[in-house]
Design a protein around this motif. Structure first.
Motif, mmCIF file in Angstrom:
data_model
loop_
_atom_site.group_PDB
_atom_site.id
_atom_site.type_symbol
_atom_site.label_atom_id
_atom_site.label_comp_id
_atom_site.label_asym_id
_atom_site.label_seq_id
_atom_site.Cartn_x
_atom_site.Cartn_y
_atom_site.Cartn_z
ATOM 1 N N THR A 33 12.327 16.784 20.140
ATOM 2 C CA THR A 33 10.896 17.082 20.085
ATOM 3 C C THR A 33 10.718 18.553 19.739
ATOM 4 O O THR A 33 11.261 19.431 20.403
ATOM 5 C CB THR A 33 10.229 16.769 21.432
ATOM 6 O OG1 THR A 33 10.485 15.412 21.777
ATOM 7 C CG2 THR A 33 8.719 16.983 21.358
ATOM 8 N N GLU A 35 7.888 21.593 19.034
ATOM 9 C CA GLU A 35 6.502 21.896 19.341
ATOM 10 C C GLU A 35 6.109 23.234 18.739
ATOM 11 O O GLU A 35 6.880 24.188 18.747
ATOM 12 C CB GLU A 35 6.355 21.968 20.864
ATOM 13 C CG GLU A 35 5.167 21.176 21.372
ATOM 14 C CD GLU A 35 5.128 21.177 22.892
ATOM 15 O OE1 GLU A 35 6.081 20.680 23.509
ATOM 16 O OE2 GLU A 35 4.144 21.679 23.437
ATOM 17 N N LYS A 42 2.953 18.696 17.587
ATOM 18 C CA LYS A 42 4.224 18.157 18.071
ATOM 19 C C LYS A 42 4.864 17.287 17.006
ATOM 20 O O LYS A 42 4.183 16.480 16.369
ATOM 21 C CB LYS A 42 3.973 17.307 19.326
ATOM 22 C CG LYS A 42 4.499 17.944 20.593
ATOM 23 C CD LYS A 42 4.372 16.961 21.728
ATOM 24 C CE LYS A 42 4.688 17.609 23.060
ATOM 25 N NZ LYS A 42 4.560 16.656 24.158
ATOM 26 N N CYS A 60 5.841 24.962 11.177
ATOM 27 C CA CYS A 60 4.811 23.985 11.542
ATOM 28 C C CYS A 60 4.116 23.442 10.289
ATOM 29 O O CYS A 60 3.831 24.181 9.356
ATOM 30 C CB CYS A 60 3.805 24.659 12.457
ATOM 31 S SG CYS A 60 2.396 23.625 12.876
ATOM 32 N N THR A 70 11.548 21.739 22.101
ATOM 33 C CA THR A 70 11.193 21.733 23.532
ATOM 34 C C THR A 70 11.915 20.647 24.312
ATOM 35 O O THR A 70 12.018 20.731 25.529
ATOM 36 C CB THR A 70 9.676 21.547 23.712
ATOM 37 O OG1 THR A 70 9.270 20.394 22.996
ATOM 38 C CG2 THR A 70 8.912 22.755 23.217
#
Ligand code: ZN
Length: 86
Positions: A33, A35, A42, A60, A70
């Motif tokens: 995951t 973030e 996410k 991102c 994360t």
């Protein structure tokens, strides 16, 4: 009593072996995951070699800020859990 003990340990060994051989065939997928700390975006993707928690990931998709890993976890199917508690 002696025979029962041997029979029981053989049975346990058999179960353990079966479980081990099953684990070799079915490799549970590991998920990472990532973030974005800036906008909260996410992303969940397959685990890649070299991934670790709090490692900087790819930028991102929304704001181009560097994302942070994360969580890394192995997906365990519900059926497997049931089998474990025999
Ligand atoms: Zn972002």
């Amino acid at each position: 009593m002696g025979f029962l003990g041997v029979a029981l340990s053989t049975y346990v060994l058999f179960l353990t072996r079966r479980r081990l051989s099953k684990l070799k065939i079915v490799i549970p997928p590991v998920t990472t995951t990532i973030e974005c700390k800036k906008c909260g975006f996410k992303n969940i993707r397959d685990f890649k070699r070299g991934d670790y928690i709090f490692k900087e990931g790819e930028p991102c998709q929304k704001c181009n800020e560097k994302m942070l890993i994360t969580a890394i976890y192995r997906e365990v199917k519900e059926k497997e859990k049931e089998k474990m508690s025999f």
